[in-house]
Structure formats: structure tokens, C-alpha cells
Design an enzyme around this catalytic site. Structure first.
Site, mmCIF file in Angstrom:
data_model
loop_
_atom_site.group_PDB
_atom_site.id
_atom_site.type_symbol
_atom_site.label_atom_id
_atom_site.label_comp_id
_atom_site.label_asym_id
_atom_site.label_seq_id
_atom_site.Cartn_x
_atom_site.Cartn_y
_atom_site.Cartn_z
ATOM 1 N N ASP A 142 1.909 -7.054 2.954
ATOM 2 C CA ASP A 142 3.048 -7.751 3.183
ATOM 3 C C ASP A 142 3.540 -7.106 4.300
ATOM 4 O OD1 ASP A 142 3.750 -5.532 1.216
ATOM 5 O OD2 ASP A 142 5.835 -6.577 0.942
ATOM 6 N N TYR A 155 2.577 2.111 9.210
ATOM 7 C CA TYR A 155 1.525 1.438 8.329
ATOM 8 C C TYR A 155 1.252 0.276 8.466
ATOM 9 C CZ TYR A 155 0.135 -0.205 3.861
ATOM 10 O OH TYR A 155 -0.500 -0.822 2.724
ATOM 11 N N ALA A 210 -7.423 2.747 1.529
ATOM 12 C CA ALA A 210 -6.542 2.604 2.814
ATOM 13 C C ALA A 210 -5.705 3.974 2.918
ATOM 14 C CB ALA A 210 -5.520 1.361 2.445
ATOM 15 N N TYR A 211 -4.761 4.045 3.671
ATOM 16 C CA TYR A 211 -3.936 5.068 3.988
ATOM 17 C C TYR A 211 -2.682 4.361 3.703
ATOM 18 C CZ TYR A 211 -1.003 8.400 6.369
ATOM 19 O OH TYR A 211 -0.125 9.662 6.541
ATOM 20 N N THR A 212 -2.197 4.726 2.564
ATOM 21 C CA THR A 212 -1.042 3.962 2.085
ATOM 22 C C THR A 212 0.457 4.759 1.943
ATOM 23 O OG1 THR A 212 -1.500 4.682 -0.241
ATOM 24 C CG2 THR A 212 -2.423 2.426 0.537
ATOM 25 N N LEU A 268 -5.851 -0.078 -7.651
ATOM 26 C CA LEU A 268 -6.717 -1.396 -7.728
ATOM 27 C C LEU A 268 -8.084 -1.018 -8.188
ATOM 28 C CD1 LEU A 268 -6.706 -4.511 -7.381
ATOM 29 C CD2 LEU A 268 -6.956 -4.244 -4.859
#
Length: 281
Positions: A104, A127, A62-64, A13
């Protein structure tokens, strides 16, 4: 000139926002990677924000690593919860507009109808729990912030499902893809544009909003669309999630209802296939 801080600048992003920023020279853009904005060091983070002095924050960092989060819980919560809390507190104290990106994965997948912003949250992995904690902290610290929940993000940048499928379909004669997880993909360019459109909108309307491309598909159907658009000869077989166990459980249904963001911010959201075609141009 307003300064927009984009965290997670090297992510999908952040990278798409960087491309689009060329069309919006009316803003002073500050793209921050992990060195400029250190989300896992809260003392440093506060000082960094004070130095940058943004007017708007797009918190895309973020931590993804969904599976890794199961064994790195503290780190996931530090980045996805505590850093968000600090950023939200900074934004309210300094009159900064904040758009925070969520997921989501705050849902458990038990729904059979598209999830609205008011649907019951119940994350089933670390997460998702860390991201939900971040949402709660964000709105508690700064009720005027905007949270955008999105799903299945892909782009020409970074690692994502589309790029993995493109590679595998050229390397292998046959692949298996799970066919019992339902949702809709998000082309990162579309989400990046939506974020800019919100900033450009005549009014700032805070709250939680859902954003993904239109359409209701499984990962298997997504893979078939990639195969079709890429003209690959690879055979794609659908398999149940139980045949592909992962450390973190995934929600089996996470289709997002986008009516709120379309109505409030007058956004037109493309169908997933329309956007997917742009990857192949």
C-alpha cells in the site's frame, strides 16, 4: 509435479506459506532464504533461479525496513526493483507463473476512499518508491505476472505490530498509538491462502490486485482490538503521527479496495477481527 519457489521463506508470508504447504502435497515446494535466493546479488540470483528451475514463483522476499530504506536507498532499490526485474524477465523467458507481493506504500495517503488497483500511485518514502519501481519493472518484463498489493501484514512469525503490542501491553501500564493513519491489517495466513487459491484457480488472470482483510481502522483502533482480544489491562491512548516522527513518512490513508480480487478469483476475505482472533488461539 509443479515446483513452487517461495522467496523470503523466513519472512511472515513465507513462513505462513510453509505451514500451508503441508496441505498441498500436489506441489513440490522450494522455500528459499537469503542464501538460496540472493536478492541483493543479481549475478548470483540469475544462476540460482536457473538451478532451482521453478514452475511458479511466489516472490515474497523484499527489503522491508521502511525507515532504514531512507539511508539505504541503493540496497532497497536493488532488492525491490532490480531483483524483481530480473525475476520477471526469468519468468517470461522460462514460462514461469509469477506472483509478486507489493505494498500500500505505493500510494501517498491523500485519498479518502478505498484505493483501487487503478488509483494514482505516488509513494512518499524510499521504500514505497522502490516497491513501485519493482511493480513497473515486473509488468514491463512480464505482463502475464500477478502483483498483489497488501498492507499492515502480521502473523505469529517475525516482527510485526500485533506482536509488538502484545509485548508492550504486558510490560507497560500505558502506551500511545497513532490514530490518524487509516487502513486495514492483513493476516499473513489469509494472504498465503489467497495466493495458493489463485494458483489452484481454473484460469490465470494477470494484473495488479489488492488484498487485505476487511474493515477500515486506524492503528489505534487495531491496538484496541488487540487489547480486547488479549484481555490486557494496559491503557491505550491515541496520538497524531506528528507526535511520533519517523525517518520515513507514512501514508495517512491506505485502505485497499478488494473488489477486483474477490470477483476475479472468487475469494472470500475475512474481517480483520475474525482473523486477529486466530493469533490468540
Amino acid at each position: 509435479m509443479k515446483k513452487i519457489l517461495v522467496t523470503g521463506a523466513n519472512g511472515q508470508l513465507g513462513s505462513e506459506l510453509n505451514v500451508l504447504s503441508e496441505n498441498y502435497k500436489n506441489y513440490n515446494w522450494f522455500f528459499a532464504d537469503r542464501k538460496n535466493v540472493t536478492l541483493d546479488n543479481l549475478d548470483l540470483l540469475k544462476n540460482q533461479l536457473n538451478e532451482i528451475k521453478p514452475d511458479v514463483i511466489f516472490n515474497c522476499g523484499a527489503y522491508t525496513a521502511v525507515d532504514k530504506a531512507e539511508s539505504e536507498k541503493d540496497l532497497a532499490f536493488k532488492v525491490n526493483h532490480l531483483a524483481v526485474e530480473l525475476i520477471a524477465r526469468y519468468s517470461v523467458e522460462n514460462n514461469v507463473k509469477l506472483i509478486h507481493i507489493s505494498t500500500d506504500y505505493v500510494f501517498d495517503g491523500s485519498s479518502s476512499i478505498a484505493l483501487s488497483e487503478k488509483s494514482q500511485t505516488n509513494p512518499i518514502n524510499v521504500y514505497g518508491k522502490s516497491k513501485l519501481a519493482g511493480e513497473v519493472a515486473c509488468l514491463k518484463e512480464n505482463p502475464e505476472s500477478i502483483i498483489i498489493r497488501t498492507s499492515w501484514v502480521y502473523s505469529k512469525f517475525g516482527n510485526n505490530f500485533v506482536k509488538t503490542m502484545q509485548r508492550l501491553m504486558q510490560e507497560r501500564d500505558e502506551i500511545n498509538v497513532v490514530n490518524d493513519q487509516i487502513g486495514s491489517p492483513t493476516y499473513a495466513t489469509d494472504l498465503a491462502q489467497a495466493m495458493i487459491d489463485i494458483i489452484e484457480f481454473s484460469e490465470w488472470i494477470p494484473g495488479i490486485f489488492n488484498y487485505s482483510n476487511e474493515g477500515e481502522i486506524s492503528w489505534y483502533e487495531f491496538a484496541l482490538s488487540i487489547k480486547e482480544l488479549g484481555g490486557y489491562n494496559c491503557i491505550v491512548e491515541g496520538i497524531p503521527s506528528s507526535s511520533y516522527p519517523t525517518p520515513a513518512k507514512r501514508p495517512s490513508f491506505s485502505l485497499l479496495n478488494k473488489e477486483k480480487i474477490k470477483t476475479v478469483y472468487d475469494l472470500k476475505i475475512p474481517n480483520y477481527k475474525e482473523s486477529l482472533k486466530k493469533i490468540f488461539i
